[in-house]
Design an enzyme around this catalytic site. Structure first.
Site, mmCIF file in Angstrom:
data_model
loop_
_atom_site.group_PDB
_atom_site.id
_atom_site.type_symbol
_atom_site.label_atom_id
_atom_site.label_comp_id
_atom_site.label_asym_id
_atom_site.label_seq_id
_atom_site.Cartn_x
_atom_site.Cartn_y
_atom_site.Cartn_z
ATOM 1 N N ASN A 67 -3.234 5.251 0.962
ATOM 2 C CA ASN A 67 -2.582 5.073 2.262
ATOM 3 C C ASN A 67 -2.341 6.420 2.951
ATOM 4 O O ASN A 67 -1.637 6.485 3.948
ATOM 5 C CB ASN A 67 -1.247 4.355 2.097
ATOM 6 N N GLU A 197 5.629 -7.319 10.427
ATOM 7 C CA GLU A 197 4.970 -6.024 10.299
ATOM 8 C C GLU A 197 4.158 -5.776 11.566
ATOM 9 O O GLU A 197 3.716 -6.731 12.214
ATOM 10 C CB GLU A 197 4.026 -6.019 9.077
ATOM 11 N N SER A 201 0.055 -5.235 5.759
ATOM 12 C CA SER A 201 -0.400 -4.259 4.778
ATOM 13 C C SER A 201 -1.544 -4.748 3.905
ATOM 14 O O SER A 201 -2.331 -3.949 3.428
ATOM 15 C CB SER A 201 0.771 -3.818 3.904
ATOM 16 N N LYS A 257 2.978 7.238 3.916
ATOM 17 C CA LYS A 257 1.579 6.852 4.136
ATOM 18 C C LYS A 257 0.885 7.905 5.006
ATOM 19 O O LYS A 257 0.644 8.995 4.526
ATOM 20 C CB LYS A 257 1.535 5.422 4.651
HETATM 21 C C1 PLP Z 1 4.521 0.783 1.776
HETATM 22 C C2 PLP Z 1 5.302 -0.139 2.600
HETATM 23 C C3 PLP Z 1 6.706 -0.062 2.630
HETATM 24 C C4 PLP Z 1 7.487 0.801 1.697
HETATM 25 O O1 PLP Z 1 7.428 2.139 2.053
HETATM 26 P P1 PLP Z 1 7.695 3.252 0.928
HETATM 27 O O2 PLP Z 1 7.991 4.467 1.710
HETATM 28 O O3 PLP Z 1 6.458 3.325 0.119
HETATM 29 O O4 PLP Z 1 8.864 2.761 0.122
HETATM 30 C C5 PLP Z 1 7.364 -0.874 3.514
HETATM 31 N N1 PLP Z 1 6.719 -1.733 4.305
HETATM 32 C C6 PLP Z 1 5.375 -1.850 4.288
HETATM 33 C C7 PLP Z 1 4.709 -2.815 5.211
HETATM 34 C C8 PLP Z 1 4.632 -1.065 3.427
HETATM 35 O O5 PLP Z 1 3.316 -1.208 3.379
#
Ligand code: PLP
Length: 404
Positions: A67, A197, A201, A257
């Site tokens: 990511n 979202e 993801s 990410k």
């Molecule tokens: C990766 C992710 C998170 C969590 O973020 P981190 O910083 O890795 O804890 C939250 N929401 C979505 C949609 C993600 O893909």
């Protein structure tokens, strides 16, 4: 400095102790059950290097499961920013931010996030997961209602469960279903939140934010959008609100990410941020993000702001791949290849690894049962040659079999 590890390795999994306790028996039984369903998870040590190259068990693979969409986790400017901040401010924050952990790198980072997200203010949490499980219960109480997309991320669901709000799930990206819930359920609640979202993801598709926000306005609801996979990739790097030209009430995101570091954030109005500072448990009762992570994220955001060509590249690579593999055009840097059963996804992933490609199999409960998949992610620093070679293999060796 000695390179010899100070801690000696404990026996690894598989080595059985002579007298297992009842607890160990319970754990073993459950692991065996997961194993039988192809759902046991294992750790694989991976050394990530620039150019999405990943060393695993002595083999160099091209990482198509990262990511780190802009390659910034390996960028010398980002690494130097982290090292400098550690030298100046220390390796850890030392306390909750409300005690003595609110170091200057955090304040600079929050100013930067608010600016980039077009919000009045921003608040940094220890991770994206912590941001969601803290902000959602702080903003939605027991007289309130949450309407949440069925494919929302695990930590949005966890945050929703921690809140005392009544919760209804709407079908994925189904705005008619959302409107039905707003019409029939909304009137009973004091306040209503719609949670989704921005980029999903595991599917890579986008929420229809203009329609979602229009419905929220019409039915007196607020919107909270998790933009973990849109920052740095959509809307010239600013995320999905910029992509669609809309303004959700609360924008959540991660620094883990495309920002190449670690940490999470909420961007919103000043009063909302003030409320979270006093009432989000994962903010109040957790240690502040370390200076190195905060400074790395700030450096990464600065690069995003200055280089919109860089931010355009992950989607361009995904488009190139989909065209060559014969898949529908992608909406984001994430391309799912749904294969069905967990074993099928694991086999496809193993076949790809033999060709030098690291593409992790995604299985339930991360995705719904029967939709195990390869989740291919594209990054700015993937070479066109690697993208083309992957597409060729996927088209001839994986999609050909899926169709059969
Ligand atoms: C990766 C992710 C998170 C969590 O973020 P981190 O910083 O890795 O804890 C939250 N929401 C979505 C949609 C993600 O893909």
């Amino acid at each position: 400095m000695s390179s010899r590890p100070a801690c000696r390795a404990a026996p690894r999994t598989g080595q059985l102790t002579a007298n297992p306790s009842k607890l160990d028996l319970m754990a073993r039984e459950r692991i065996a059950e997961l194993d039988g369903r192809g759902l046991r998870r294992r750790l694989f040590q991976t050394m990530n290097a620039p150019g999405q190259s990943a060393m695993r068990e002595g083999r160099a693979l091209v990482n198509f499961s990262s990511n780190d969409y802009l390659g910034l986790a390996q960028d010398p400017r980002v690494k130097t920013a982290a090292a400098t901040a550690i030298a100046e401010l220390g390796a850890g924050a030392g306390a909750s931010r409300l005690v003595t952990g609110d170091h200057p790198a955090l304040n600079r980072l929050e100013t930067c996030i608010a600016h980039w997200k077009g919000a009045e203010a921003a608040l940094v949490f220890g991770s994206g997961y912590l941001a969601n499980i803290g902000a959602i219960p702080a903003l939605a109480g027991d007289a309130d209602m949450i309407l949440i997309d069925e494919l929302a991320h695990a930590c949005q669901i966890a945050g929703t469960r921690l809140s005392k709000a009544q919760t209804k799930i709407f079908s994925h990206n189904d705005m008619a279903d959302l409107e039905r819930l707003l019409r029939t359920e909304r009137p009973a609640a004091r306040h209503c939140w719609i949670i989704s979202e921005g980029v999903f993801s595991m599917d890579g598709d986008l929420a229809d934010l203009p329609r979602l926000i229009e419905l929220a306005r019409r039915y007196d609801a607020w919107t909270m959008i998790d933009d973990a996979h849109a920052l740095g990739v959509l809307g010239h790097g600013r995320g999905s609100s910029r992509h669609w030209g809309v303004a959700p009430d609360v924008q959540m995101g991660t620094l883990s990410k495309a920002a190449g570091s670690y940490g999470g954030y909420i961007a919103a109005s000043r009063p909302v941020i003030e409320l979270l500072i006093s009432s989000a448990a994962s903010f109040v009762f957790a240690t502040g993000l370390p200076p190195g992570s905060a400074a790395a994220a700030e450096a990464a955001l600065t690069i995003m702001m200055q280089d919109s060509d860089l931010c355009a590249r992950p989607l361009q690579k995904a488009q190139r791949f989909c065209m060559a593999a014969g898949l529908p055009p992608p909406q984001s840097s994430i391309v799912p290849i749904v294969l069905g059963e967990a074993h099928a996804a694991l086999e496809a992933s193993a076949a790809l690894e033999r060709q030098g490609f690291l593409v992790t199999a995604i299985r339930p409960p991360t995705v719904p049962p029967g939709t195990a998949r390869l989740r291919v992610t594209f990054c700015a620093d993937h070479s066109d040659e690697d993208v083309d070679a992957l597409a060729q293999f996927v088209r001839t060796q994986i999609l050909a079999h899926r169709a059969a």
